[in-house]
Scaffold this motif. Sequence first.
Motif, PDB file in Angstrom:
ATOM      1  N   LEU A 187       1.716   2.090  -3.493  1.00 22.93           N
ATOM      2  CA  LEU A 187       0.600   2.674  -4.219  1.00 22.93           C
ATOM      3  C   LEU A 187       0.370   4.122  -3.811  1.00 22.93           C
ATOM      4  O   LEU A 187       0.132   4.986  -4.653  1.00 22.93           O
ATOM      5  CB  LEU A 187      -0.671   1.844  -3.965  1.00 22.93           C
ATOM      6  CG  LEU A 187      -0.628   0.480  -4.653  1.00 22.93           C
ATOM      7  CD1 LEU A 187      -1.825  -0.372  -4.244  1.00 22.93           C
ATOM      8  CD2 LEU A 187      -0.564   0.634  -6.163  1.00 22.93           C
ATOM      9  N   SER A 188       0.522   4.380  -2.495  1.00 20.58           N
ATOM     10  CA  SER A 188       0.262   5.751  -2.058  1.00 20.58           C
ATOM     11  C   SER A 188       1.357   6.695  -2.554  1.00 20.58           C
ATOM     12  O   SER A 188       1.104   7.854  -2.857  1.00 20.58           O
ATOM     13  CB  SER A 188       0.152   5.818  -0.539  1.00 20.58           C
ATOM     14  OG  SER A 188       1.427   5.619   0.019  1.00 20.58           O
ATOM     15  N   ARG A 189       2.577   6.172  -2.657  1.00 19.57           N
ATOM     16  CA  ARG A 189       3.665   7.022  -3.139  1.00 19.57           C
ATOM     17  C   ARG A 189       3.553   7.286  -4.638  1.00 19.57           C
ATOM     18  O   ARG A 189       3.999   8.325  -5.133  1.00 19.57           O
ATOM     19  CB  ARG A 189       5.012   6.369  -2.842  1.00 19.57           C
ATOM     20  CG  ARG A 189       5.433   6.605  -1.405  1.00 19.57           C
ATOM     21  CD  ARG A 189       6.814   6.114  -1.196  1.00 19.57           C
ATOM     22  NE  ARG A 189       7.405   6.777  -0.049  1.00 19.57           N
ATOM     23  CZ  ARG A 189       8.633   7.298  -0.025  1.00 19.57           C
ATOM     24  NH1 ARG A 189       9.376   7.223  -1.089  1.00 19.57           N
ATOM     25  NH2 ARG A 189       9.099   7.877   1.041  1.00 19.57           N
ATOM     26  N   MET A 190       2.992   6.338  -5.331  1.00 14.56           N
ATOM     27  CA  MET A 190       2.852   6.453  -6.774  1.00 14.56           C
ATOM     28  C   MET A 190       2.103   7.721  -7.157  1.00 14.56           C
ATOM     29  O   MET A 190       2.480   8.418  -8.078  1.00 14.56           O
ATOM     30  CB  MET A 190       2.078   5.241  -7.275  1.00 14.56           C
ATOM     31  CG  MET A 190       2.771   4.464  -8.336  1.00 14.56           C
ATOM     32  SD  MET A 190       1.753   3.023  -8.605  1.00 14.56           S
ATOM     33  CE  MET A 190       2.834   2.002  -9.450  1.00 14.56           C
ATOM     34  N   PHE A 191       1.043   7.971  -6.397  1.00 11.88           N
ATOM     35  CA  PHE A 191       0.234   9.141  -6.729  1.00 11.88           C
ATOM     36  C   PHE A 191       0.535  10.269  -5.753  1.00 11.88           C
ATOM     37  O   PHE A 191      -0.314  10.699  -4.989  1.00 11.88           O
ATOM     38  CB  PHE A 191      -1.255   8.780  -6.723  1.00 11.88           C
ATOM     39  CG  PHE A 191      -1.544   7.665  -7.679  1.00 11.88           C
ATOM     40  CD1 PHE A 191      -1.610   7.922  -9.042  1.00 11.88           C
ATOM     41  CD2 PHE A 191      -1.671   6.357  -7.230  1.00 11.88           C
ATOM     42  CE1 PHE A 191      -1.831   6.882  -9.938  1.00 11.88           C
ATOM     43  CE2 PHE A 191      -1.895   5.318  -8.122  1.00 11.88           C
ATOM     44  CZ  PHE A 191      -1.977   5.577  -9.475  1.00 11.88           C
ATOM     45  N   SER A 192       1.761  10.696  -5.739  1.00 11.97           N
ATOM     46  CA  SER A 192       2.136  11.777  -4.828  1.00 11.97           C
ATOM     47  C   SER A 192       3.280  12.540  -5.469  1.00 11.97           C
ATOM     48  O   SER A 192       3.687  12.252  -6.593  1.00 11.97           O
ATOM     49  CB  SER A 192       2.594  11.202  -3.485  1.00 11.97           C
ATOM     50  OG  SER A 192       3.860  10.589  -3.663  1.00 11.97           O
ATOM     51  N   LYS A 193       3.801  13.481  -4.723  1.00  7.36           N
ATOM     52  CA  LYS A 193       4.891  14.297  -5.270  1.00  7.36           C
ATOM     53  C   LYS A 193       6.120  13.455  -5.604  1.00  7.36           C
ATOM     54  O   LYS A 193       6.989  13.875  -6.371  1.00  7.36           O
ATOM     55  CB  LYS A 193       5.258  15.402  -4.280  1.00  7.36           C
ATOM     56  CG  LYS A 193       5.883  14.899  -2.972  1.00  7.36           C
ATOM     57  CD  LYS A 193       6.418  16.088  -2.202  1.00  7.36           C
ATOM     58  CE  LYS A 193       7.393  15.719  -1.105  1.00  7.36           C
ATOM     59  NZ  LYS A 193       6.940  14.953   0.025  1.00  7.36           N
ATOM     60  N   HIS A 194       6.200  12.234  -5.033  1.00 11.67           N
ATOM     61  CA  HIS A 194       7.364  11.386  -5.283  1.00 11.67           C
ATOM     62  C   HIS A 194       7.542  11.090  -6.770  1.00 11.67           C
ATOM     63  O   HIS A 194       8.669  11.023  -7.252  1.00 11.67           O
ATOM     64  CB  HIS A 194       7.254  10.093  -4.487  1.00 11.67           C
ATOM     65  CG  HIS A 194       7.360  10.320  -3.007  1.00 11.67           C
ATOM     66  ND1 HIS A 194       8.554  10.608  -2.394  1.00 11.67           N
ATOM     67  CD2 HIS A 194       6.419  10.350  -2.035  1.00 11.67           C
ATOM     68  CE1 HIS A 194       8.354  10.795  -1.103  1.00 11.67           C
ATOM     69  NE2 HIS A 194       7.058  10.643  -0.860  1.00 11.67           N
ATOM     70  N   SER A 195       6.450  10.919  -7.449  1.00 10.72           N
ATOM     71  CA  SER A 195       6.560  10.638  -8.879  1.00 10.72           C
ATOM     72  C   SER A 195       7.131  11.839  -9.615  1.00 10.72           C
ATOM     73  O   SER A 195       7.948  11.693 -10.528  1.00 10.72           O
ATOM     74  CB  SER A 195       5.197  10.273  -9.457  1.00 10.72           C
ATOM     75  OG  SER A 195       4.767   9.078  -8.845  1.00 10.72           O
TER      76      SER A 195
ATOM     77  N   TRP B 280       9.406   5.542  -5.357  1.00  8.27           N
ATOM     78  CA  TRP B 280       8.182   4.935  -4.834  1.00  8.27           C
ATOM     79  C   TRP B 280       8.489   4.108  -3.577  1.00  8.27           C
ATOM     80  O   TRP B 280       7.643   3.365  -3.096  1.00  8.27           O
ATOM     81  CB  TRP B 280       7.527   4.052  -5.890  1.00  8.27           C
ATOM     82  CG  TRP B 280       6.920   4.869  -6.993  1.00  8.27           C
ATOM     83  CD1 TRP B 280       6.644   6.198  -6.962  1.00  8.27           C
ATOM     84  CD2 TRP B 280       6.530   4.410  -8.299  1.00  8.27           C
ATOM     85  NE1 TRP B 280       6.114   6.613  -8.156  1.00  8.27           N
ATOM     86  CE2 TRP B 280       6.028   5.531  -9.002  1.00  8.27           C
ATOM     87  CE3 TRP B 280       6.556   3.173  -8.939  1.00  8.27           C
ATOM     88  CZ2 TRP B 280       5.539   5.450 -10.310  1.00  8.27           C
ATOM     89  CZ3 TRP B 280       6.077   3.089 -10.235  1.00  8.27           C
ATOM     90  CH2 TRP B 280       5.573   4.216 -10.915  1.00  8.27           C
TER      91      TRP B 280
ATOM     92  N   SER C  99       0.843  -1.196   0.000  1.00  9.66           N
ATOM     93  CA  SER C  99       0.000   0.000   0.000  1.00  9.66           C
ATOM     94  C   SER C  99       0.884   1.254   0.000  1.00  9.66           C
ATOM     95  O   SER C  99       0.529   2.280  -0.579  1.00  9.66           O
ATOM     96  CB  SER C  99      -0.890   0.001   1.239  1.00  9.66           C
ATOM     97  OG  SER C  99      -0.083  -0.171   2.377  1.00  9.66           O
TER      98      SER C  99
END
Lengths: 609, 356
Positions: free
Chosen positions: A42-50, A256, A39
């Motif tokens: 997945l949460s990092r995928m849709f964040s500023k990290h990308s 990620w 999880s």
Amino acid sequence: MEKSAWFVWPFMLGFMFALAVLLLRYLWWLRSLLRRPSSRLLSRMFSKHSLLAVREIFSEGLLHLRIYKRNRRLGFMHMSLALGWFMMIVGGKFETWFHSGQFLHGTWYAVFFRYFEPQTVGGWAGTFWLHYMDFGLLLVLTGLALAIVKRIRKKVLGIHSTTRHTLVNRVALTFLWMIFPLRLVAEALTFGQHGGGGFLTGALGRCCFTSGTLAGLELPFWWAYSLSLGAFFVVLPFSRYLHIPTEMVLILLRHWGLQAAEDLQPEKALQAFEIHACSSCGLCLDVCPAIKDHPFQSAYFLRALRSGKGWESLASTCLSCGACEEACPINLGLEKLRMAARGKIHEKHHAVYSYLPTVGPVETSKVDVLLFTGCMGRLKPATTKALKDLFEEAGLSWVHLDEQESICCGRPLALAGRASEASALREHNRSLIKGQQARMLVTTCPICLKQFRDDYRLELPVYHHSEVLWSCLSSGSLKREKGTACFSYHDPCELGRKSTCYQAPRELLQSCGTLLSLEREQADALCCGNSLGSLSLSLSERQALTSRTLKVLEVPGAQSIVTSCPLCQHNLARQSSLPVKDLAEVLAVTGLPEQQGQRKAALAAVQEL
Amino acid sequence: MRSSEYINKDEVAIIGGGPAGMQTALVLSARGFSVRIYEQKEQLGGHLKGWHHLFPHGVAASDLLGALKEQVLARAIPLHLGQTVDHLQKVGEGWELWQGETVVGRAGVVVLANGFALFDARRKEEYGYGLYPSVLTSADLEAVFRKERPWPFGPDCAAPQIGFVHCVGSRDLKCGSPHCSKLCCVTAVKQAMAVKAFFPEAQVYCFYMDLRMHGLEYEELYRKAQVDYGVRFIRGRLSEAAPGQGKRLHVKAEDTLQGRPLHLQLDMLVLMSGMVPTFVLEQQERAVFFKEPVFGSGFVPVQGFLAAGSVVQQKGLFASGACKGPATLPEVFADAAAVACEVEQYLKSLKAVAHA
Ligand SMILES: Cc1cc2nc3c(=O)[nH]c(=O)nc-3n(C[C@H](O)[C@H](O)[C@H](O)COP(=O)(O)OP(=O)(O)OC[C@H]3O[C@@H](n4cnc5c(N)ncnc54)[C@H](O)[C@@H]3O)c2cc1C
Ligand code: SF4
Ligand code: SF4
Ligand code: SF4
Ligand code: SF4
């Protein structure tokens, strides 16, 4: 324009083949992740990290800023190759879109656009794209020229060693080198015959290829261009050029939050991406202290891991000095990988330590410092003594945890890849330390320091003695006056590169004398040659490394060599013509000026008697 | 250009006034050659003047030294004491002896008899020499026997625990001294027995790698040490010495024959420091410099294989005694006679050439 378009097929087939293989390989590497995506991921995928990842892909995958910082000429070579090609891909997309009004085309359309549409119309914007594409091509060709120079005369690019390539890599390299000159000639031929073109291709066409007799060459050159592209794509997934896409995916995965495994799995998860992201840039070669004697540098180690052959000896001979990890522009976790490999080698060995007596707890009392000098500290009792004198002088109370009996901190076992034995040792030490009531743990051994800091999860802070002494000096509980002594300082790998402690030792030496600057120091310092990190380097090879390191340290004017690791000191002292001291010893003998006076007076009094 | 005229081709200069230098000088002088001795110290004797008694028979070192000096005096061999020769310059066929900027002598032939140096035991810091007062070297112990320094433990200690460590700075590749010093084993036996003679209640241990009792009657001495003196020989290297209870030392070793770790509290630890070169020869064109040894330096190299005295690559330069490698006194004396013969041969061959 009606022209035969058969020649685009070699490129298309090669390209689709590469795409399919890459996709399959990546999916295979990510198999466990796809089955059970965490999880967190997945949460990092849709964040500023990308977004951060994209920024890094741009600065490292294209601009190669880290290489540029280390070596401008080499950085420029990588940058011009990658950026030029990237410019052409993006430009090609926009140009075809602009020209046809349609965004989607077959991949081949942009690649061979000039063949189909030599005389681009469209006013200033059309002209802009022509020149823009030529600029991209020029950039790539410059990079290519540098790459060729690098193969022939590496010194021109400011490096001493380049990686030696295997057959498949040489084949891929040849195709890659052919692609862009062929494109240049093919485009110039087309423009020569049909007019148009930018500042490079157009001009070349106008001056060399207008003759009608050359018309028959146009199509063969486009064929050759397509063929070399196609061939390059076919070998790409099996050559080092796999690093180009892999590095980009690696950067994404890292952002990620994915981490490399502790055990060796060269075809799985992040480790697989790390192993295949190495571009063989060769930056790890020149920094390696053993480059003249052994081909075990990271570039070769990773290559051996990719091929699955011969990585064992490469993993165990290396000194684990950390210089290559420091230099690697992709920040590959090289030491972790090496330890994983060592673990794999020793998987089947089962050592029994039960015969060793267990060490009982030491008496506890409330003190400032819990001192741990480690096994290497036993080789250097003078350092321990000096440090205790300094603690006394600074008014610090201490308990020496391993004064009588000792057990290892566990790092040598960890460096040998024996993770479970090391963790058993740590468990035992942890319980000993827990029984103590001290404000901090202080060690004279940087090898222990790293182990205590990184792997012990202790409740009290851990310091190297140089850090404690420096804080005593800054707080005024220790006082020193600058004398006339001249030192050269050896940065131990484990304290410098591995624990980034460069300042404290330097401040200490500057407080009581003059510190000389060296050709290689701090992050670039050489290993003393006796690192515990190497499991199989022979004595004579180590001694050769030591004498090379001593050459750096024995600068004119140096009266003594100072270091801050018992193992480095022990090793350098054996071969050095200058005295080799630990920081604590230097500081202890300098003493307070008035105290020295007192001592002199006392001595004189005794002599009079 | 200096001419070689002012060098007396028949004169022999000997550098070093230890047993080797004295004996070489005596043999040459007896055979009618004119010799001079250059010695850096104010007295003759070399290492011998620091020893108490000698293996294997316990002869007093001062007796032997006295006899040697007496003969040197009787033969009126010129002595240049307090002169440290640091390089040689070739002039014609002969040599000039230099100390710094001044010429201290000239001779047709030079014999190096500079002897050996003791390995600096502080380099093995784990044994605590120079750090703990109860750690001594074998040479220090001789000084104790000669009453030039006190025992490191008090008079109240009637049954001291004493350890000898063999091979300190010998047979140690990591220290750059791969060679065996060959006489420290028997020296340890000699000293262990002497200690037991001083303190019959003492417990004495020798930590060795293997015992090299190569000389005449050495093996017998070793047996005597065990049977008559109760010295205990433990095969295993000492790992470290640390402060122990009171003024004692805490010593850790492994008994490799029994396969178990050992912990001992000792009152005195004696390090059998090995023999290392005093200098290295730096051979330049028509000059030979005596330089500080560096890591891995060897002894003076000589030509040929057996009992040779002629220094590699240099005509008219010979070497005698322990400067060529570890040697006992009987060996040094035999060698001195052999080198003297070689020198004689050389001088005769020069004469033959001159006549022809
Ligand atoms: C601890 C110990 C105990 C020993 N006990 C015994 C024993 O019991 N029995 C035995 O047979 N052997 C014994 N030996 C061996 C014995 O000491 C040697 O065989 C002997 O000293 C060698 O004599 P040498 O003249 O070659 O060297 P040295 O005795 O070293 O004499 C060399 C001389 O040269 C001088 N010199 C050096 N450089 C220069 C220079 N540049 N210019 C001028 N002069 C210079 C020195 O000052 C010195 O006087 C012992 C050795 C050791 C280490
Ligand atoms: S390991 Fe890093 S530094 Fe070495 S060649 Fe690969 S990418 Fe370059
Ligand atoms: S860790 Fe050090 S010794 Fe090992 S390959 Fe890297 S630079 Fe060379
Ligand atoms: S890391 Fe080294 S010095 Fe520290 S305890 Fe372990 S072995 Fe000893
Ligand atoms: S003689 Fe004995 S103590 Fe001396 S170096 Fe040889 S083996 Fe070691």
